[in-house]
Write a protein that holds these residues in place. Sequence first.
Motif, PDB file in Angstrom:
ATOM      1  N   GLY A   1      19.158 -41.147 -83.432  1.00 18.21           N
ATOM      2  CA  GLY A   1      20.215 -40.159 -83.601  1.00 18.21           C
ATOM      3  C   GLY A   1      20.881 -39.705 -82.318  1.00 18.21           C
TER       4      GLY A   1
ATOM      5  N   GLY B   1      19.605 -38.213 -93.808  1.00 20.90           N
ATOM      6  CA  GLY B   1      19.001 -36.961 -94.239  1.00 20.90           C
ATOM      7  C   GLY B   1      19.465 -36.489 -95.598  1.00 20.90           C
TER       8      GLY B   1
ATOM      9  N   PHE C   1      20.839 -34.939 -90.937  1.00 20.76           N
ATOM     10  CA  PHE C   1      20.489 -34.977 -89.525  1.00 20.76           C
ATOM     11  C   PHE C   1      21.708 -34.535 -88.720  1.00 20.76           C
ATOM     12  CE2 PHE C   1      20.491 -37.061 -85.412  1.00 20.76           C
ATOM     13  CZ  PHE C   1      19.192 -36.896 -84.966  1.00 20.76           C
TER      14      PHE C   1
END
Length: 258
Positions: free
Chosen positions: A103, A170, A175
């Motif tokens: 990420g 997510g 996320f």
Amino acid sequence: MLNAAETGKFISAKRALEFVQPDMKLGLGTGSTAAWLVKLLADAKSNNGLQFSAAATSSVTTQLAESLGIKIHALDDIGQLDLAIDGADEFDPDLNLIKGGGGALLQEKIVETAADQLVIITDASKQVQHLGAFDLPVEVVKFGWQTTQRLIADVLKTADVDGQTITRRGGDNPFVTDEGHFILDLRLKKIGNPAALATALTSIAGVVETGLFLDMTTAIVVGDGNGLARVQHKGSADWTEQQYDLDAEAALIKRVMG
């Protein structure tokens, strides 16, 4: 004792440490393999007097490095870097990469384009003939993200890819990156023309950056569970090998693991 996967990560990081020269300005990557590199750098600083300055590619790496006594500088303060070392989610025969599984792709790309050299540390499972087996992360701004996702889907209809599934990382609990953006994961299976896809995706206003790291890698280091490190440099099809004695490395492993 480490399992085979963790041993391979340690070995690749250990070999990459040989690219580091005293007083270098370094970019420190993000992820489980890069974490080994940070730990080894901290050990070399404490026990061998290695001097360097460093910028980080994520808040996670910053926290780890500073907990081990490595001061992290702002990239704008440190300036052009001599070397960045990071992991990858995939690499192809041309040393093109998919990154961003952790990420941090935007900060990784900013730091690594500011480095004279980029060394990638990984294991053989990440080697592919064509990029795309690993989902391609795309960082997008929150505003209008569903519209951005629709525009990405339109691009994929005519792109040279084998899959077109898009998910928000997510799901209902998305996320959020260090920069406050969302990550969309594109399940493409195979990317026939990575450069064309990168250009098409980044032309969409809501797309901040993609996880395609193309024509950036100076060298790639692949470690395995038996202590073998293989290195390939950009522009060469040949690999050089270095065998490490795992029994001899046991004390170092124990030390850096704390």
